[in-house]
Design a protein around this motif. Structure first.
Motif, PDB file in Angstrom:
ATOM      1  N   THR A   1     -56.830  20.061 -42.212  1.00  9.69           N
ATOM      2  CA  THR A   1     -55.587  20.294 -41.485  1.00  9.69           C
ATOM      3  C   THR A   1     -54.647  21.058 -42.394  1.00  9.69           C
ATOM      4  N   SER A   2     -53.729  21.782 -41.800  1.00 11.19           N
ATOM      5  CA  SER A   2     -52.729  22.497 -42.587  1.00 11.19           C
ATOM      6  C   SER A   2     -51.354  22.149 -42.053  1.00 11.19           C
ATOM      7  N   THR A   3     -50.385  22.193 -42.919  1.00 12.77           N
ATOM      8  CA  THR A   3     -49.016  21.918 -42.527  1.00 12.77           C
ATOM      9  C   THR A   3     -48.285  23.239 -42.399  1.00 12.77           C
ATOM     10  N   VAL A   4     -47.818  23.520 -41.202  1.00 13.24           N
ATOM     11  CA  VAL A   4     -47.087  24.747 -40.934  1.00 13.24           C
ATOM     12  C   VAL A   4     -45.665  24.351 -40.570  1.00 13.24           C
ATOM     13  N   PRO A   5     -44.665  24.823 -41.296  1.00 15.90           N
ATOM     14  CA  PRO A   5     -43.289  24.446 -40.970  1.00 15.90           C
ATOM     15  C   PRO A   5     -42.872  25.020 -39.615  1.00 15.90           C
ATOM     16  N   GLU A   6     -42.348  24.159 -38.757  1.00 14.26           N
ATOM     17  CA  GLU A   6     -41.814  24.609 -37.478  1.00 14.26           C
ATOM     18  C   GLU A   6     -40.431  25.232 -37.662  1.00 14.26           C
ATOM     19  N   PHE A   7     -39.770  24.833 -38.740  1.00 15.16           N
ATOM     20  CA  PHE A   7     -38.431  25.337 -39.027  1.00 15.16           C
ATOM     21  C   PHE A   7     -38.269  25.493 -40.527  1.00 15.16           C
ATOM     22  N   THR A   8     -37.737  26.639 -40.927  1.00 15.57           N
ATOM     23  CA  THR A   8     -37.420  26.874 -42.333  1.00 15.57           C
ATOM     24  C   THR A   8     -36.086  27.598 -42.404  1.00 15.57           C
ATOM     25  N   ALA A   9     -35.224  27.119 -43.286  1.00 16.25           N
ATOM     26  CA  ALA A   9     -33.944  27.780 -43.529  1.00 16.25           C
ATOM     27  C   ALA A   9     -33.738  27.861 -45.025  1.00 16.25           C
ATOM     28  N   ARG A  10     -33.227  28.987 -45.455  1.00 13.53           N
ATOM     29  CA  ARG A  10     -32.991  29.195 -46.878  1.00 13.53           C
ATOM     30  C   ARG A  10     -31.581  29.715 -47.055  1.00 13.53           C
ATOM     31  N   GLY A  11     -30.901  29.205 -48.079  1.00 10.42           N
ATOM     32  CA  GLY A  11     -29.545  29.655 -48.353  1.00 10.42           C
ATOM     33  C   GLY A  11     -29.061  29.161 -49.688  1.00 10.42           C
ATOM     34  N   SER A  12     -27.880  29.581 -50.057  1.00  9.95           N
ATOM     35  CA  SER A  12     -27.316  29.196 -51.347  1.00  9.95           C
ATOM     36  C   SER A  12     -26.266  28.098 -51.199  1.00  9.95           C
ATOM     37  N   LYS A  13     -26.115  27.556 -49.990  1.00  7.30           N
ATOM     38  CA  LYS A  13     -25.055  26.581 -49.737  1.00  7.30           C
ATOM     39  C   LYS A  13     -25.605  25.227 -49.295  1.00  7.30           C
ATOM     40  N   ILE A  14     -26.783  24.848 -49.753  1.00  6.62           N
ATOM     41  CA  ILE A  14     -27.373  23.572 -49.363  1.00  6.62           C
ATOM     42  C   ILE A  14     -26.526  22.410 -49.875  1.00  6.62           C
ATOM     43  N   THR A  15     -25.894  22.565 -51.021  1.00 14.72           N
ATOM     44  CA  THR A  15     -25.006  21.528 -51.546  1.00 14.72           C
ATOM     45  C   THR A  15     -23.827  21.316 -50.602  1.00 14.72           C
ATOM     46  N   THR A  16     -23.302  22.403 -50.051  1.00 17.87           N
ATOM     47  CA  THR A  16     -22.210  22.297 -49.084  1.00 17.87           C
ATOM     48  C   THR A  16     -22.680  21.559 -47.838  1.00 17.87           C
ATOM     49  N   LEU A  17     -23.901  21.850 -47.387  1.00 17.43           N
ATOM     50  CA  LEU A  17     -24.471  21.142 -46.242  1.00 17.43           C
ATOM     51  C   LEU A  17     -24.567  19.645 -46.533  1.00 17.43           C
ATOM     52  N   ALA A  18     -25.022  19.273 -47.707  1.00 22.25           N
ATOM     53  CA  ALA A  18     -25.122  17.861 -48.087  1.00 22.25           C
ATOM     54  C   ALA A  18     -23.749  17.204 -48.066  1.00 22.25           C
ATOM     55  N   ASN A  19     -22.729  17.895 -48.559  1.00 17.40           N
ATOM     56  CA  ASN A  19     -21.370  17.338 -48.548  1.00 17.40           C
ATOM     57  C   ASN A  19     -20.843  17.176 -47.129  1.00 17.40           C
ATOM     58  N   MET A  20     -21.179  18.106 -46.238  1.00 14.84           N
ATOM     59  CA  MET A  20     -20.764  17.979 -44.841  1.00 14.84           C
ATOM     60  C   MET A  20     -21.432  16.773 -44.191  1.00 14.84           C
ATOM     61  N   LEU A  21     -22.710  16.563 -44.501  1.00 15.28           N
ATOM     62  CA  LEU A  21     -23.418  15.410 -43.953  1.00 15.28           C
ATOM     63  C   LEU A  21     -22.850  14.102 -44.488  1.00 15.28           C
ATOM     64  N   LYS A  22     -22.420  14.103 -45.749  1.00 10.95           N
ATOM     65  CA  LYS A  22     -21.787  12.901 -46.315  1.00 10.95           C
ATOM     66  C   LYS A  22     -20.527  12.543 -45.554  1.00 10.95           C
ATOM     67  N   ALA A  23     -19.765  13.551 -45.157  1.00 13.76           N
ATOM     68  CA  ALA A  23     -18.543  13.306 -44.387  1.00 13.76           C
ATOM     69  C   ALA A  23     -18.872  12.775 -42.989  1.00 13.76           C
ATOM     70  N   MET A  24     -20.038  13.102 -42.481  1.00 15.30           N
ATOM     71  CA  MET A  24     -20.441  12.639 -41.151  1.00 15.30           C
ATOM     72  C   MET A  24     -20.993  11.225 -41.156  1.00 15.30           C
ATOM     73  N   HIS A  25     -21.404  10.730 -42.320  1.00 18.68           N
ATOM     74  CA  HIS A  25     -22.004   9.397 -42.398  1.00 18.68           C
ATOM     75  C   HIS A  25     -20.952   8.352 -42.076  1.00 18.68           C
ATOM     76  N   LEU A  26     -21.197   7.594 -41.041  1.00 20.50           N
ATOM     77  CA  LEU A  26     -20.238   6.587 -40.579  1.00 20.50           C
ATOM     78  C   LEU A  26     -20.692   5.211 -41.048  1.00 20.50           C
ATOM     79  N   GLY A  27     -20.051   4.689 -42.063  1.00 19.11           N
ATOM     80  CA  GLY A  27     -20.436   3.383 -42.587  1.00 19.11           C
ATOM     81  C   GLY A  27     -20.726   3.457 -44.071  1.00 19.11           C
ATOM     82  N   LYS A  28     -21.377   2.411 -44.558  1.00 17.18           N
ATOM     83  CA  LYS A  28     -21.717   2.339 -45.972  1.00 17.18           C
ATOM     84  C   LYS A  28     -22.881   3.261 -46.287  1.00 17.18           C
ATOM     85  N   LYS A  29     -22.881   3.793 -47.521  1.00 19.38           N
ATOM     86  CA  LYS A  29     -23.916   4.745 -47.938  1.00 19.38           C
ATOM     87  C   LYS A  29     -25.321   4.183 -47.794  1.00 19.38           C
TER      88      LYS A  29
END
Length: 117
Positions: free
Chosen positions: A22-50
């Motif tokens: 079997t082979s693994t083929v990505p259905e979705f791939t995104a590349r960029g230089s702002k993945i850290t910013t994405l992680a910070n945005m997701l942290k702001a969206m987390h509702l509750g304790k870490k």
């Protein structure tokens, strides 16, 4: 430095003579230089304790992706990122919907975000 976010699923083997391969083929791939910013945005969206698991829905379309999360069905947080946010964008399907624990996604992006390639 570009960083990559990819989601994949098992695809049937391309060689019919070797049915166990079997082979693994990505259905979705995104590349960029702002993945850290994405992680910070997701942290702001987390509702509750870490450390609390919190399932989030991610809808990926050709135009971009939307992350939606909620707590006790009374508070909803939504973030949309257009395709232009990323330097490279590949989506094999018309639409891809996944459900993921936002805490785990944040940890993966934080740990591997700067070294993804």
């Amino acid at each position: 430095q570009n960083q990559r976010l990819s989601m994949s699923s098992e695809q049937p083997p391309s060689n019919p003579t070797n049915s166990s391969a079997t082979s693994t083929v990505p259905e979705f791939t995104a590349r960029g230089s702002k993945i850290t910013t994405l992680a910070n945005m997701l942290k702001a969206m987390h509702l509750g304790k870490k450390r609390e698991a919190q399932l989030s829905n991610i809808s990926i379309l050709n135009e971009g992706l939307t992350v939606t999360t909620s707590k006790a069905k009374s508070l909803i947080s939504r973030c949309s990122l257009r395709r232009g946010y990323f330097n490279q964008w590949t989506l094999l399907e018309e639409r891809l919907d996944i459900c993921v624990d936002i805490s785990t996604l944040i940890q993966v992006l934080t740990i591997f975000g700067t070294d993804c390639d």
